[in-house]
Structures are given as C-alpha cells and as structure tokens.
Design a protein around this motif. Sequence first.
Motif, PDB file in Angstrom:
ATOM      1  N   LEU A  50       1.071   6.650  -3.533  1.00 44.73           N
ATOM      2  CA  LEU A  50       1.315   7.611  -2.466  1.00 44.73           C
ATOM      3  C   LEU A  50       1.138   6.893  -1.134  1.00 44.73           C
ATOM      4  O   LEU A  50       0.113   6.234  -0.909  1.00 44.73           O
ATOM      5  CB  LEU A  50       0.350   8.785  -2.552  1.00 44.73           C
ATOM      6  CG  LEU A  50       0.636   9.821  -3.639  1.00 44.73           C
ATOM      7  CD1 LEU A  50      -0.439  10.890  -3.649  1.00 44.73           C
ATOM      8  CD2 LEU A  50       1.999  10.465  -3.445  1.00 44.73           C
ATOM      9  N   VAL A  51       2.130   6.982  -0.268  1.00 40.74           N
ATOM     10  CA  VAL A  51       2.066   6.313   1.026  1.00 40.74           C
ATOM     11  C   VAL A  51       2.404   7.316   2.114  1.00 40.74           C
ATOM     12  O   VAL A  51       3.048   8.346   1.863  1.00 40.74           O
ATOM     13  CB  VAL A  51       3.030   5.108   1.093  1.00 40.74           C
ATOM     14  CG1 VAL A  51       2.654   4.061   0.057  1.00 40.74           C
ATOM     15  CG2 VAL A  51       4.476   5.553   0.879  1.00 40.74           C
ATOM     16  N   ARG A  52       1.973   7.006   3.344  1.00 42.94           N
ATOM     17  CA  ARG A  52       2.222   7.892   4.476  1.00 42.94           C
ATOM     18  C   ARG A  52       3.196   7.256   5.454  1.00 42.94           C
ATOM     19  O   ARG A  52       3.138   6.058   5.724  1.00 42.94           O
ATOM     20  CB  ARG A  52       0.909   8.226   5.205  1.00 42.94           C
ATOM     21  CG  ARG A  52       0.028   9.209   4.452  1.00 42.94           C
ATOM     22  CD  ARG A  52      -1.173   9.646   5.283  1.00 42.94           C
ATOM     23  NE  ARG A  52      -1.934  10.646   4.568  1.00 42.94           N
ATOM     24  CZ  ARG A  52      -1.653  11.959   4.593  1.00 42.94           C
ATOM     25  NH1 ARG A  52      -0.631  12.393   5.319  1.00 42.94           N
ATOM     26  NH2 ARG A  52      -2.380  12.809   3.917  1.00 42.94           N
ATOM     27  N   ALA A  53       4.097   8.091   5.977  1.00 38.25           N
ATOM     28  CA  ALA A  53       5.004   7.648   7.029  1.00 38.25           C
ATOM     29  C   ALA A  53       4.262   7.685   8.363  1.00 38.25           C
ATOM     30  O   ALA A  53       3.122   8.179   8.450  1.00 38.25           O
ATOM     31  CB  ALA A  53       6.238   8.549   7.067  1.00 38.25           C
ATOM     32  N   THR A  54       4.868   7.174   9.421  1.00 37.66           N
ATOM     33  CA  THR A  54       4.199   7.128  10.727  1.00 37.66           C
ATOM     34  C   THR A  54       3.927   8.519  11.288  1.00 37.66           C
ATOM     35  O   THR A  54       3.042   8.691  12.122  1.00 37.66           O
ATOM     36  CB  THR A  54       5.059   6.339  11.724  1.00 37.66           C
ATOM     37  OG1 THR A  54       6.381   6.894  11.765  1.00 37.66           O
ATOM     38  CG2 THR A  54       5.146   4.867  11.301  1.00 37.66           C
ATOM     39  N   ASP A  55       4.691   9.519  10.833  1.00 39.29           N
ATOM     40  CA  ASP A  55       4.443  10.886  11.302  1.00 39.29           C
ATOM     41  C   ASP A  55       3.391  11.613  10.472  1.00 39.29           C
ATOM     42  O   ASP A  55       3.141  12.797  10.671  1.00 39.29           O
ATOM     43  CB  ASP A  55       5.745  11.686  11.314  1.00 39.29           C
ATOM     44  CG  ASP A  55       6.361  11.848   9.921  1.00 39.29           C
ATOM     45  OD1 ASP A  55       5.777  11.328   8.941  1.00 39.29           O
ATOM     46  OD2 ASP A  55       7.425  12.501   9.820  1.00 39.29           O
ATOM     47  N   GLY A  56       2.779  10.912   9.504  1.00 44.58           N
ATOM     48  CA  GLY A  56       1.722  11.496   8.690  1.00 44.58           C
ATOM     49  C   GLY A  56       2.202  12.123   7.399  1.00 44.58           C
ATOM     50  O   GLY A  56       1.385  12.489   6.550  1.00 44.58           O
ATOM     51  N   ALA A  57       3.514  12.269   7.206  1.00 47.88           N
ATOM     52  CA  ALA A  57       4.033  12.865   5.977  1.00 47.88           C
ATOM     53  C   ALA A  57       3.767  11.942   4.788  1.00 47.88           C
ATOM     54  O   ALA A  57       3.865  10.719   4.907  1.00 47.88           O
ATOM     55  CB  ALA A  57       5.532  13.127   6.108  1.00 47.88           C
ATOM     56  N   ALA A  58       3.398  12.538   3.650  1.00 46.93           N
ATOM     57  CA  ALA A  58       3.077  11.759   2.460  1.00 46.93           C
ATOM     58  C   ALA A  58       4.276  11.696   1.516  1.00 46.93           C
ATOM     59  O   ALA A  58       5.009  12.685   1.355  1.00 46.93           O
ATOM     60  CB  ALA A  58       1.879  12.365   1.743  1.00 46.93           C
ATOM     61  N   TYR A  59       4.454  10.536   0.895  1.00 45.88           N
ATOM     62  CA  TYR A  59       5.539  10.326  -0.059  1.00 45.88           C
ATOM     63  C   TYR A  59       4.994   9.629  -1.297  1.00 45.88           C
ATOM     64  O   TYR A  59       4.074   8.812  -1.206  1.00 45.88           O
ATOM     65  CB  TYR A  59       6.650   9.449   0.533  1.00 45.88           C
ATOM     66  CG  TYR A  59       7.424  10.076   1.659  1.00 45.88           C
ATOM     67  CD1 TYR A  59       8.669  10.657   1.443  1.00 45.88           C
ATOM     68  CD2 TYR A  59       6.915  10.094   2.954  1.00 45.88           C
ATOM     69  CE1 TYR A  59       9.393  11.226   2.474  1.00 45.88           C
ATOM     70  CE2 TYR A  59       7.624  10.658   4.002  1.00 45.88           C
ATOM     71  CZ  TYR A  59       8.865  11.226   3.757  1.00 45.88           C
ATOM     72  OH  TYR A  59       9.571  11.801   4.777  1.00 45.88           O
ATOM     73  N   ARG A  60       5.574   9.947  -2.435  1.00 41.91           N
ATOM     74  CA  ARG A  60       5.273   9.223  -3.654  1.00 41.91           C
ATOM     75  C   ARG A  60       6.378   8.183  -3.865  1.00 41.91           C
ATOM     76  O   ARG A  60       7.552   8.514  -3.879  1.00 41.91           O
ATOM     77  CB  ARG A  60       5.194  10.156  -4.862  1.00 41.91           C
ATOM     78  CG  ARG A  60       4.906   9.414  -6.154  1.00 41.91           C
ATOM     79  CD  ARG A  60       4.354  10.305  -7.252  1.00 41.91           C
ATOM     80  NE  ARG A  60       5.155  11.487  -7.509  1.00 41.91           N
ATOM     81  CZ  ARG A  60       4.842  12.400  -8.428  1.00 41.91           C
ATOM     82  NH1 ARG A  60       3.741  12.267  -9.143  1.00 41.91           N
ATOM     83  NH2 ARG A  60       5.600  13.450  -8.623  1.00 41.91           N
ATOM     84  N   VAL A  61       5.968   6.930  -4.016  1.00 36.19           N
ATOM     85  CA  VAL A  61       6.915   5.826  -4.175  1.00 36.19           C
ATOM     86  C   VAL A  61       6.721   5.216  -5.559  1.00 36.19           C
ATOM     87  O   VAL A  61       5.616   4.829  -5.932  1.00 36.19           O
ATOM     88  CB  VAL A  61       6.699   4.751  -3.087  1.00 36.19           C
ATOM     89  CG1 VAL A  61       7.626   3.561  -3.330  1.00 36.19           C
ATOM     90  CG2 VAL A  61       6.942   5.343  -1.706  1.00 36.19           C
ATOM     91  N   THR A  62       7.802   5.161  -6.320  1.00 36.29           N
ATOM     92  CA  THR A  62       7.786   4.555  -7.656  1.00 36.29           C
ATOM     93  C   THR A  62       8.691   3.333  -7.645  1.00 36.29           C
ATOM     94  O   THR A  62       9.835   3.407  -7.180  1.00 36.29           O
ATOM     95  CB  THR A  62       8.282   5.549  -8.719  1.00 36.29           C
ATOM     96  OG1 THR A  62       7.463   6.722  -8.698  1.00 36.29           O
ATOM     97  CG2 THR A  62       8.227   4.932 -10.114  1.00 36.29           C
TER      98      THR A  62
END
Length: 368
Positions: free
Chosen positions: A257-269
């Motif tokens: 799980l990583v965060r973009a610069t705007d704080g939104a979280a994403y799951r990266v596989t």
Amino acid sequence: MLQPGHSGTEELTDLIYGAAFGECSWQDFLDRLANTLPNGRSALHYHDLATPRSYVPSVSGFDAEDIEQFNQHFAAVNPWIPKAMLVPTGQGICGEQIVARGELIKSEFYNDWLKRQTGCETSVGVTIIRSATRTFMLSTCTSSTDADLNQRAAEQYTYLAPHLKRAFDLLRKRDMFAPGHGEGRDLLDSVGVGVIYVTENLRIRSMNACAERMISNNAPLRISPGGRVTLPSTGSAAALELLSLRINTHAEPHVSLVRATDGAAYRVTLVRLRSDVFVELLNGPTVAILIEPATSLLPEERREHLKDIHGLTPAEVRIASGLAAGLSLREMAQANGVSYETIRTQLKSIYTKTEVNSQAALVSLLMR
C-alpha cells in the motif's frame, strides 16, 4: 511428479496471476497443481451449507461421473466440508487434521466415493473465501498416505492462498461492479484497476485506459519523458527492479500500500508474467504493475446514502468502502494511517449503526 516445494510454488503462483491476466487458464493451474501429489485430482469448489449441493466449476483429474455423483449426493455426506468451516481462511490443511482417519474410513463418503470412485485416500485443501454459511475452496484428493508429503503440500497451499484470494477478488469485482459490460472488454479496466506492462529496463510496453486516467490524476508512480516507470515507495521500487531482471526467473509477486502526494492510498501489485522461454529470451521479461485505489468502487450517491440514512462518519464510510473493495482490516489501517485497533473500533460502530453483525452482511448491505 512435481513435488511440493519452493520451485513448484513459484510456478503455481505464476500460473495464478497468468490466469488472472488471461495469459493462461485456470485449467493450466489445476493441471499443474494436481501433479504435485500422487494420483492428484484438484478442484475449485463452492459450498453453501444451507443446501445439500455443491458447485465445482473447475477440476483436473476427475471425470464427469465423479463430479456428478459428488454434486448429487456425496457433497452432502462429505465429513470434511462442515468442519472445514472451522479452519481459518488461508490456512492449508490435510484431511486428517479436521477429521480423524479412523472416522473418515467408516464414512459413506470415503467408501463409496473417495476410495472406490477416485482411488484416493485423503485430501489437502485451503479455504480461499468464506462468508457466514458459504465457502470457496481449492483442494486436491490424493492416494498419498505420506503424512510428511501431505503436510508439505498443505504448507504450499497456505503460501498460495493470498495470491488466489487476490485473483478471485478481481473476478468478484468484475461481476459485482461491472454488470452489462460487453464481452471482451478488459477485465481490469472494467473494475477500476490500472495495469501497466513494463520491460526489463522499466519502460512502459503498454497500459490500459484506467492506468492512463490514474497517472493523470496523481497516482503513486512517475513516468519519465523516456517512458521509464518509477515507484515512490523504496520497497516497491526495489521489488520492481528485482522482478524485471532478465536473469531472475523466480522473483515472487510483491503487494504494498502506497500513498500519492495528495495523501490518497493505493494498493500496488507487481508480478512477473510467464512467457515462452524463447519469447523472453528475445524480448526480455514483462512485469505487470496493478494499481487500485484503496477504497471501494461504490458510487458517490451510495456513499452519501450511508452518511444520510445510517449516520456514518466520513471515516466510517471509508472503512465500509474499503471492505466492499476487498481490503483487509490491516490494509485499511495502513491505508488510513491509523492503528489496527482503531479500525476495529470503527467497524464495531458501523455494525451498530447499520444493524449488521458481520463483514459479509455489511458488504451485502452496501451492494443493494
């Protein structure tokens, strides 16, 4: 016979993701899995304890008569099925660990179907997805009575379980969120998952429309003017480099799980795709990068309904949406930058406000 072990597990993991991406079929996966145990006969099967029947969509080693008899009668008297509901999801297990051997061999199921019909003695399996009364499982019947061999197979299933769940989450989302899409439309695009294929030098080979939208909307990756992909997370960046090495044919998939610069979280596989050895020799390896928002695909009006009708706070809406997206409580804690106990407390509050008492019931409510 392909013995349970590290190299075999890597190949099976590749086949799981290959099936999810359409690079191969679930039949390819089951055929290889069946070959890990003597007289192996593998199946993906679904059971609802409210009915006596089962549903077995994919098999390897069983013939049509085996499955017909199982569905019509023997699923209802299989002593493993109700007791498997007590085994934690994702834990590989041998048949003897849930039903004693002495009890099994006295059963109608063993004498009239398992032994006589299939020539098998036991089974190894794992529950991939479970609700209150339903379970979706992967299992292999085998003639092996070697406890050590069967236990190694069970451990292999434990390793494969999270990858299987990941693949089937994508399939569930396709059916849940994208009804009516035309045949042939890209599965990942239709469920809001961006996918980027990169070469050994981390340059983009292709991407779907969803990935293009995510990149334009500040998704957590960067693309250089020359088309080279960079991930901001140190761990993910290192995993991507490792997976893309031409000489590294055994790198395991990586999920974070990583965060973009705007704080939104994403799951990266990140997963290296299986290729013909000669194709890979000529073209180099291909790594798929899957990017998903760590929130649900629930429409805005549905989220507003949760706030207006049930009185959920914005934080509770994020938790409910995350559950609908297939995130675990620990993943949501990481995505929201809070502790696991905080997520559990918020979930209890959601249960109270929505008058449900389980995650399955909550997701069912959200999908209405």
